[in-house]
Write an enzyme that holds these catalytic residues in place. Structure first.
Site, PDB file in Angstrom:
ATOM      1  N   ASP A 128       4.428 -36.068  -0.723  1.00 11.92           N
ATOM      2  CA  ASP A 128       4.368 -37.004   0.403  1.00 11.92           C
ATOM      3  C   ASP A 128       2.922 -37.065   0.901  1.00 11.92           C
ATOM      4  O   ASP A 128       2.338 -36.049   1.265  1.00 11.92           O
ATOM      5  CB  ASP A 128       5.307 -36.523   1.515  1.00 11.92           C
ATOM      6  CG  ASP A 128       5.493 -37.561   2.601  1.00 11.92           C
ATOM      7  OD1 ASP A 128       5.108 -38.723   2.392  1.00 11.92           O
ATOM      8  OD2 ASP A 128       6.016 -37.205   3.671  1.00 11.92           O
ATOM      9  N   GLU A 154       5.165 -41.900  -1.310  1.00 15.42           N
ATOM     10  CA  GLU A 154       5.925 -40.713  -1.704  1.00 15.42           C
ATOM     11  C   GLU A 154       6.428 -40.831  -3.135  1.00 15.42           C
ATOM     12  O   GLU A 154       6.763 -41.920  -3.603  1.00 15.42           O
ATOM     13  CB  GLU A 154       7.081 -40.442  -0.741  1.00 15.42           C
ATOM     14  CG  GLU A 154       8.112 -41.539  -0.666  1.00 15.42           C
ATOM     15  CD  GLU A 154       9.276 -41.175   0.236  1.00 15.42           C
ATOM     16  OE1 GLU A 154       9.584 -39.970   0.375  1.00 15.42           O
ATOM     17  OE2 GLU A 154       9.893 -42.096   0.798  1.00 15.42           O
TER      18      GLU A 154
END
Length: 608
Positions: A18, A121
């Site tokens: 992320d 992500e």
């Protein structure tokens, strides 16, 4: 409703990467003076300074939150830098962030199966890479461990000790660890190496979670931000989940999570553990009940999809407060803008990645004056996607009108739209073999290559009519005379002259295209048939389905039988070719399309 999936036979190593305040990082790379300064990225909107979509960690220390407006952020942090998202068509243009995300994906995908989940992500399946490391250079035999890996957060290990890095190094290098933990140790080292590489090549930091499945990796990737990673050993799963709020679990943030709270009194995952699988199946069905029972124990069979490109393309716009859209004209204006952007993106995807989207979907949020029925949601509507900006705009407006009709029902009341979006989904790779339509009607012995044949440049012949012509299957070749052969080395233009002669012969013998559908005839064509200027093709040579039809049917067509509306539904490469054949343009007809190329043309009546 979620469904339980089969568990893998062997342990896996899954990472969820992320990006940290990604939009801010992209703007800081574009303007290095912003580094280390309180910064927020503002969505295009002039109401109260715009909405914050990303807040730097420096600004968060002052209490700035993403839920704030720009004006409120300035009150909390007067020194904050508000950077506006690029604007196109009077709305936010996220292309610069998408491109930056692609840079990161390119790096991460070098170590295993990679699934791009959003702009910022990514999921990674590092199982094979971890196994390879465990065989070739297991951590317990390494003299030096990659330094970034020793900064990992290992669930179950004390995090407040003074020598935390030594403790992590000892855990990574345990010789007595079980096979699963050894794989996780290798995975932690690989992810640390990838994160450092991303920083070096893109200037972006990212955080990560490493576990045995996607669910757990996602849950822990944001626990220690920024620029850190967290590992979930099997022995730490139960303690980690027991106090986790049920709404934090993927797919439990909406109605299903609310139902667990209201109907069963479940507020944490630990509360869910008190219910048997049969009891959960009784409430939510066999599949969802089993899924709930498994995730409460940290079990998930969801696999990482090998996908570097997005699953769909979407464009949207919100219209808060007085900016709400209150008539069809204003809705159409904005839908046209959204569809124009969507058309550009799917066309770019088609050109660059050879992918086609098949479904167009419209979403909206609306309210109406009649408060008694204001709870009813505006229904999403879908239809097959037709390429071309105008077509997408037309279809999107029809979808909106259909949704509005369902939303209002029989009521004749005022309404307003507070959000609009369109998306293209069900994206697939282009089937192989759509590069040129001529490849399907070129005879096996033809000397003219479809790639070099420009039908639009063929000479006009009024006596031949407006028919489609290509080189015949059995054509005489241009051979130089004996004297020409002797002088060939001295005459550099001989080859060109020969080509011109051959083209003249071809133009005289051009005739209708004939396509034989079905298996080749067992008998050889006679000499009379050989001298007919017709083009033969065996369907079995290009039909990947391998049809073994016992009978064959002959089809003949000319340009007048080609429906331009049908042509526009074909891939762009074929459209450009066919448009060169059609002279003059013809009005669309209402022919029924079929599933094979022959269905786009009208069969000629056989004589006799």
């Amino acid at each position: 409703m979620p469904v339980a999936r089969p568990e893998p036979q062997e342990p896996r190593v899954i990472a969820h990467v992320d990006m940290d305040c990604f939009y801010v990082q992209v703007e800081q790379r574009r303007n290095p003076e912003l580094r280390g300064q309180p910064t927020a990225v503002v969505q295009y909107n002039d109401w109260k300074g715009g909405g914050l979509i990303a807040v730097s960690y420096e600004a968060r220390k002052f209490g700035v939150k993403r839920s704030m407006r720009g004006d409120e952020a300035k009150m909390v942090c007067p020194s904050i830098n508000l950077v506006q998202v690029p604007v196109a068509r009077d709305k936010a243009d996220l292309n610069v962030y998408r491109s930056a995300g692609s840079e990161v994906v390119t790096i991460l995908s070098t170590k295993g199966k990679c699934e791009r989940a959003s702009i910022d992500e990514v999921y990674l399946d590092l199982t094979d890479a971890a196994k390879e490391m465990l065989l070739e250079s297991p951590p317990e035999l390494l003299e030096l461990i990659f330094e970034e890996a020793t900064k990992s957060n290992i669930l179950g290990l004390p995090s407040d000790v003074s020598n935390r890095e030594d403790s992590v190094r000892a855990w990574l290098c345990r010789a007595d660890a079980d096979y699963q933990d050894k794989l996780l140790s290798c995975g932690a080292i690989i992810v640390a190496q990838l994160r450092v590489k991303v920083l070096e090549e893109t200037q972006f930091t990212c955080s990560a979670g490493i576990a045995h499945n996607k669910m757990l990796a996602k849950l822990v990737s944001g626990m220690h931000k920024p620029a850190q990673q967290t590992v979930v050993p099997s022995s730490a799963i139960q303690d980690f989940l027991v106090s986790l709020p049920i709404k934090k679990m993927k797919q439990l943030g909406g109605k299903l999570g609310s139902s667990l709270q209201d109907d069963l009194g479940v507020n944490t995952v630990g509360d869910l553990l008190s219910f048997t699988e049969d009891k959960l199946q009784e409430y939510y069905g066999v599949n969802t009940g089993t899924w709930l029972w498994k995730i409460a124990r940290g079990i998930s069979g969801e696999e990482v999809e090998d996908r570097l490109l997005p699953k769909s393309h979407g464009c949207g716009k919100t219209f808060p407060g007085p900016k709400a859209l209150k008539n069809n004209a204003s809705v159409k204006t904005w839908l046209d803008r959204l569809c124009e952007e969507l058309s550009e993106r799917i066309q770019s995807d088609l050109n660059q990645n050879k992918r086609i989207a098949q479904t167009l979907t419209l979403y909206a949020r609306a309210c109406k004056k009649n408060k008694s029925d204001s709870i009813k949601k505006f229904p999403s509507k879908s239809c097959p996607l037709r390429y071309g900006t105008v077509k997408i705009q037309e279809d999107a407006m029809k979808l909106f009108e259909s949704g509005l009709h369902d939303f209002l029902g029989s009521q004749n009341t005022k309404w307003s739209i507070t959000s609009l979006s369109v998306s293209a989904s069900k994206i697939f790779d282009i089937p192989i073999g759509t590069s040129s339509i001529l490849r399907y009607i070129k005879g096996p012995n033809s000397t003219v290559s479809p790639a070099n044949l420009d039908c639009s440049s063929l000479p006009e012949d009024p006596s031949l009519g407006n028919k489609l012509y290509i080189a015949p299957n059995h054509e005489e070749h241009c051979e130089p005379s004996l004297s020409e052969k002797e002088d060939y080395g001295n005459n550099s233009n001989l080859a060109k002259q020969c080509q011109i002669k051959e083209e003249k012969k071809v133009s005289k013998k051009l005739t209708e295209v004939k396509i034989i559908l079905g298996p080749e005839s067992s008998s050889e064509p006679n000499k009379a048939e050989e001298h007919k200027a017709a083009q033969y093709v065996d369907r079995n040579k290009f039909n990947t389905a391998g049809s073994n039809s016992a009978s064959s049917s002959t089809w003949m067509f000319n340009v007048e039988d080609i429906d331009p509306a049908v042509v526009e539904e074909l891939p762009p490469e074929i459209q450009r070719e066919i448009h060169g054949w059609i002279r003059p343009p013809k009005q669309s007809s209402s022919k029924t399309r079929g599933s094979t190329i022959s269905s786009y043309f009208q069969p000629a009546k056989r004589s006799g």
